[in-house]
Design a protein around this motif. Structure first.
Motif, PDB file in Angstrom:
ATOM      1  N   PRO A  94      -8.939  -1.197  -5.609  1.00  0.00           N
ATOM      2  CA  PRO A  94      -8.336  -0.209  -6.511  1.00  0.00           C
ATOM      3  C   PRO A  94      -6.840   0.002  -6.317  1.00  0.00           C
ATOM      4  N   LEU A  95      -6.326  -0.356  -5.137  1.00  0.00           N
ATOM      5  CA  LEU A  95      -4.932  -0.046  -4.824  1.00  0.00           C
ATOM      6  C   LEU A  95      -4.233  -1.206  -4.129  1.00  0.00           C
ATOM      7  N   VAL A  96      -2.914  -1.189  -4.256  1.00  0.00           N
ATOM      8  CA  VAL A  96      -2.031  -2.035  -3.457  1.00  0.00           C
ATOM      9  C   VAL A  96      -1.243  -1.061  -2.584  1.00  0.00           C
ATOM     10  N   ARG A  97      -1.102  -1.394  -1.306  1.00  0.00           N
ATOM     11  CA  ARG A  97      -0.292  -0.566  -0.415  1.00  0.00           C
ATOM     12  C   ARG A  97       0.780  -1.440   0.229  1.00  0.00           C
ATOM     13  N   ALA A  98       1.874  -0.799   0.583  1.00  0.00           N
ATOM     14  CA  ALA A  98       2.979  -1.472   1.271  1.00  0.00           C
ATOM     15  C   ALA A  98       3.750  -0.418   2.038  1.00  0.00           C
ATOM     16  N   GLU A  99       4.661  -0.878   2.876  1.00  0.00           N
ATOM     17  CA  GLU A  99       5.521   0.017   3.647  1.00  0.00           C
ATOM     18  C   GLU A  99       6.959  -0.472   3.561  1.00  0.00           C
ATOM     19  N   ALA A 100       7.883   0.479   3.628  1.00  0.00           N
ATOM     20  CA  ALA A 100       9.311   0.163   3.683  1.00  0.00           C
ATOM     21  C   ALA A 100       9.902   0.946   4.843  1.00  0.00           C
ATOM     22  N   ALA A 159       8.233   4.380   4.990  1.00  0.00           N
ATOM     23  CA  ALA A 159       7.766   5.025   3.769  1.00  0.00           C
ATOM     24  C   ALA A 159       6.458   4.334   3.387  1.00  0.00           C
ATOM     25  N   ARG A 160       5.482   5.123   2.989  1.00  0.00           N
ATOM     26  CA  ARG A 160       4.168   4.597   2.616  1.00  0.00           C
ATOM     27  C   ARG A 160       4.076   4.539   1.097  1.00  0.00           C
ATOM     28  N   LEU A 161       3.692   3.382   0.586  1.00  0.00           N
ATOM     29  CA  LEU A 161       3.711   3.140  -0.855  1.00  0.00           C
ATOM     30  C   LEU A 161       2.334   2.730  -1.362  1.00  0.00           C
ATOM     31  N   GLU A 162       1.981   3.219  -2.551  1.00  0.00           N
ATOM     32  CA  GLU A 162       0.726   2.825  -3.201  1.00  0.00           C
ATOM     33  C   GLU A 162       0.991   2.492  -4.668  1.00  0.00           C
ATOM     34  N   LEU A 163       0.209   1.542  -5.146  1.00  0.00           N
ATOM     35  CA  LEU A 163       0.284   1.099  -6.539  1.00  0.00           C
ATOM     36  C   LEU A 163      -1.138   0.955  -7.047  1.00  0.00           C
ATOM     37  N   ILE A 164      -1.417   1.481  -8.209  1.00  0.00           N
ATOM     38  CA  ILE A 164      -2.758   1.341  -8.790  1.00  0.00           C
ATOM     39  C   ILE A 164      -2.945  -0.094  -9.263  1.00  0.00           C
ATOM     40  N   ALA A 165      -4.093  -0.669  -8.912  1.00  0.00           N
ATOM     41  CA  ALA A 165      -4.423  -2.026  -9.340  1.00  0.00           C
ATOM     42  C   ALA A 165      -4.783  -2.011 -10.824  1.00  0.00           C
ATOM     43  N   GLU A 166      -4.300  -3.032 -11.523  1.00  0.00           N
ATOM     44  CA  GLU A 166      -4.548  -3.113 -12.962  1.00  0.00           C
ATOM     45  C   GLU A 166      -4.531  -4.575 -13.384  1.00  0.00           C
ATOM     46  N   PRO A 187      17.499   5.198  -2.870  1.00  0.00           N
ATOM     47  CA  PRO A 187      17.644   4.585  -4.198  1.00  0.00           C
ATOM     48  C   PRO A 187      16.610   3.476  -4.445  1.00  0.00           C
ATOM     49  N   PHE A 188      16.295   2.712  -3.409  1.00  0.00           N
ATOM     50  CA  PHE A 188      15.280   1.663  -3.533  1.00  0.00           C
ATOM     51  C   PHE A 188      13.912   2.287  -3.832  1.00  0.00           C
ATOM     52  N   LEU A 189      13.578   3.375  -3.140  1.00  0.00           N
ATOM     53  CA  LEU A 189      12.293   4.036  -3.375  1.00  0.00           C
ATOM     54  C   LEU A 189      12.221   4.588  -4.802  1.00  0.00           C
ATOM     55  N   ARG A 190      13.334   5.081  -5.329  1.00  0.00           N
ATOM     56  CA  ARG A 190      13.356   5.561  -6.717  1.00  0.00           C
ATOM     57  C   ARG A 190      13.098   4.405  -7.691  1.00  0.00           C
ATOM     58  N   ARG A 191      13.682   3.238  -7.412  1.00  0.00           N
ATOM     59  CA  ARG A 191      13.423   2.075  -8.272  1.00  0.00           C
ATOM     60  C   ARG A 191      11.948   1.682  -8.213  1.00  0.00           C
ATOM     61  N   LEU A 192      11.358   1.754  -7.018  1.00  0.00           N
ATOM     62  CA  LEU A 192       9.932   1.433  -6.892  1.00  0.00           C
ATOM     63  C   LEU A 192       9.073   2.402  -7.698  1.00  0.00           C
ATOM     64  N   THR A 193       9.394   3.688  -7.658  1.00  0.00           N
ATOM     65  CA  THR A 193       8.601   4.645  -8.437  1.00  0.00           C
ATOM     66  C   THR A 193       8.759   4.379  -9.928  1.00  0.00           C
ATOM     67  N   ASP A 194       9.928   3.930 -10.356  1.00  0.00           N
ATOM     68  CA  ASP A 194      10.120   3.553 -11.766  1.00  0.00           C
ATOM     69  C   ASP A 194       9.243   2.362 -12.141  1.00  0.00           C
ATOM     70  N   MET A 195       8.874   1.529 -11.166  1.00  0.00           N
ATOM     71  CA  MET A 195       8.026   0.365 -11.402  1.00  0.00           C
ATOM     72  C   MET A 195       6.530   0.701 -11.302  1.00  0.00           C
ATOM     73  N   GLY A 196       6.209   1.951 -10.948  1.00  0.00           N
ATOM     74  CA  GLY A 196       4.811   2.346 -10.882  1.00  0.00           C
ATOM     75  C   GLY A 196       4.276   2.645  -9.494  1.00  0.00           C
ATOM     76  N   TRP A 197       5.076   2.412  -8.468  1.00  0.00           N
ATOM     77  CA  TRP A 197       4.650   2.718  -7.106  1.00  0.00           C
ATOM     78  C   TRP A 197       4.725   4.220  -6.874  1.00  0.00           C
ATOM     79  N   ASP A 198       3.815   4.737  -6.042  1.00  0.00           N
ATOM     80  CA  ASP A 198       3.855   6.129  -5.599  1.00  0.00           C
ATOM     81  C   ASP A 198       4.253   6.151  -4.135  1.00  0.00           C
ATOM     82  N   VAL A 199       5.209   7.017  -3.791  1.00  0.00           N
ATOM     83  CA  VAL A 199       5.591   7.197  -2.395  1.00  0.00           C
ATOM     84  C   VAL A 199       4.633   8.229  -1.813  1.00  0.00           C
ATOM     85  N   ARG A 200       3.899   7.840  -0.792  1.00  0.00           N
ATOM     86  CA  ARG A 200       2.879   8.695  -0.158  1.00  0.00           C
ATOM     87  C   ARG A 200       3.360   9.259   1.172  1.00  0.00           C
TER      88      ARG A 200
END
Length: 190
Positions: free
Chosen positions: A113-119, A157-164, A132-145
């Motif tokens: 259901p999800l993709v996770r990554a870290e920065a 930083a913990r990142l999640e993206l909904i799988a689609e 600024p990089f994290l803001r660009r990621l959120t614009d692409m659909g990633w959520d900062v957790r």
């Protein structure tokens, strides 16, 4: 055409290790964090880690280590975890967008259901140099957790993206990546 594929030869893994070293130098020159506790280039040279790379006409644009639901110590439930993502310096925005599309689709096709990554992040996320990089990621659909200790025992930083599933994506990005496993066995999936 783009291609995401498992790095199967020593030469491809060496090329990925060199890309990681180039990216780490680039980050250091800009005062951005780089891993201090892990020899990331060595991870890409190790065939057991099953690193993958994003290529455009034979040029390696990015590399990462896809993993299936590792124990991260954060986030609940199964996921595709993209470990140690590194992009070719000065090409990251478009490359990250392609990785985002591919990862979301790849995870969905594996019923994750999800993709996770870290920065890596040193400071509170709103004032960290990577903000600024994290803001660009959120614009692409990633959520900062939030943030906390990352995979390599460093603040991240913990990142999640909904799988689609994204029908037609294979016309843009061909995929020859080993099925990410938490165990040692793997097989190539297209």
């Amino acid at each position: 055409m783009y291609e995401m594929r498992t790095l199967c030869t020593d030469a491809e893994r060496d090329e990925a290790a060199a890309l990681v070293q180039d990216r780490q130098r680039w980050l250091t020159m800009r005062g951005l964090p780089v891993p201090a506790r892990a020899d990331v280039p060595a991870l890409f040279r190790n065939p057991q880690s099953k690193p993958a790379g994003l290529f455009e006409d034979g040029l390696l644009l990015a590399c990462m280590i896809p993993q299936r639901a590792p124990d991260l110590g954060w986030g609940q439930g199964p996921c595709l975890f993209l470990s140690c993502i590194h992009t070719l310096p000065d090409r990251s925005d478009d490359t990250i967008q392609l990785i985002t599309l591919w990862a979301s689709d790849f995870a969905a096709r594996r019923d994750l259901p999800l993709v996770r990554a870290e920065a890596l992040a040193r400071y509170p996320l709103d004032v960290d140099p990577i903000a600024p990089f994290l803001r660009r990621l959120t614009d692409m659909g990633w959520d900062v957790r939030g943030s906390g200790t990352g995979q390599h025992e460093e603040r991240a930083a913990r990142l999640e993206l909904i799988a689609e599933q994204r029908s037609g994506l294979s016309a843009l990005i061909a995929c020859q990546v080993h099925e990410p496993q938490s165990s040692a066995d793997s097989r190539t999936i297209t």
